[in-house]
Design an enzyme around this catalytic site. Structure first.
Site, short mmCIF file in Angstrom:
data_model
loop_
_atom_site.label_atom_id
_atom_site.label_comp_id
_atom_site.label_asym_id
_atom_site.label_seq_id
_atom_site.Cartn_x
_atom_site.Cartn_y
_atom_site.Cartn_z
N LYS A 227 0.82 -1.22 0.00
CA LYS A 227 0.00 0.00 0.00
C LYS A 227 0.85 1.26 0.00
CE LYS A 227 -4.34 -1.90 1.57
NZ LYS A 227 -5.35 -2.03 2.63
N ARG A 261 -3.43 -9.97 5.44
CA ARG A 261 -3.88 -10.04 4.05
C ARG A 261 -2.74 -9.54 3.16
NH1 ARG A 261 -6.02 -6.62 0.35
NH2 ARG A 261 -7.65 -7.39 -1.03
#
Ligand code: 7PJ
Length: 284
Positions: A227, A261
């Site tokens: 991210k 995740r």
């Protein structure tokens, strides 16, 4: 392991997952890319092959997503999302690992549950009208994530008075809504929603204070893989965020995260194994 508060097993569809070590959830995107754009079969086959690779690399569960939720992304309609997700779900149905579907649409939730999804991962936190009703009577696990705004606009100057308290209150209130609809506590997972309406500073505060954000009643899921919060610190593009992502995943594990995740399953599993050897020793 340090700070790993004892949590009961997670009821996850056909599975009951002990949460005595951090589990690795592999990300399976079924969204158009430069190769498979326009060819639905090719796209499904690619996703299925990728999923099988992630399982070989040690993924404990898989998260299948048919809608891009990157900042700025526009949504897809439910029929298109189902066309993407269902072939992958059906092909992987007997792979031996729990299958999560990443969706915020109640109509998609209902149909994937009929097709054997074990978990619904809703980045909208089950706030869409009908979302709670769509999942309440199943035995699936529910990942309730915090998002500020919606993907198209969420990164437009997000601001909080106290990000830890506000995200924590949203998650606690969301869990209460699910419980009030008859959802058993052992089906619920909470996720601070890294990158969803948060600056890099917010994201790192949430990660540092993960136990305060998610509390001790429910297990947590953390998604930081590749991210922008990793790029913000390393200066690297998404294609080169492996080291930063593994470091962030490990920081989450140290703070008691129950499910990680990730895109890079093999490297994350390696990191967790080494960490576990340091903390617990190596079995002879
Ligand atoms: C998350 C997610 C996350 C949960 C995405 C990306 C964006 N679901 N879906 N948590 N992120 N539960 O992977 O970069 O953080 S899509």
């Amino acid at each position: 392991m340090p700070d790993h508060a004892p949590v009961r097993p997670l009821q996850c569809g056909r599975f009951r997952l002990p949460l005595d070590r951090p589990l690795v959830m592999g990300i399976v995107n079924v969204t158009p890319d430069s190769f498979s754009d326009g060819n639905a079969h090719f796209r499904a086959d690619q996703a299925i092959a990728h999923a099988r690779l992630l399982l070989e690399e040690g993924a404990d569960l898989l998260d299948i997503g048919g809608e891009s939720t990157r900042p700025g992304a526009r949504g897809v309609a439910a029929p298109e999302e189902l066309d993407r997700v269902l072939p992958v779900l059906e092909a992987l149905r007997d792979c031996g690992a729990p299958l999560s579907v990443d969706t915020c649409k109640p109509e998609v939730m209902r149909i994937v549950l009929q097709h054997g999804a074990d978990m619904i991962n809703d980045i909208g936190g089950f706030t869409a009208p009908g979302a709670v009703a769509a999942v309440a009577d199943s035995g699936c696990a529910l990942c309730l994530m915090h998002m500020r705004g919606e993907p198209r606009t969420m990164q437009d100057a997000p601001s909080y008075q106290d990000v830890v308290a506000e995200v924590g209150e949203f998650l606690a209130a969301g869990a209460r809504r699910l419980r009030a609809a008859g959802v058993a506590a052992e089906r619920i997972v909470l996720d601070p929603g890294f990158g969803f309406g948060k600056t890099a500073a917010h994201n790192y505060t949430l990660l540092r204070q993960l136990p305060q954000v998610v509390g001790t009643r429910y297990p947590s899921l953390v998604g930081v893989s590749r991210k922008s919060m990793i790029g913000a610190v390393t200066g690297r593009p998404a294609s080169r965020r492996l080291g930063g992502s593994v470091a962030a995943a490990l920081a989450a594990a140290v703070r008691g995260a129950h499910i990680l995740r990730v895109h890079d399953v093999a490297d994350t599993v390696d990191a967790l194994r080494v960490w576990s050897a340091v903390e617990q020793g190596v079995r002879a």
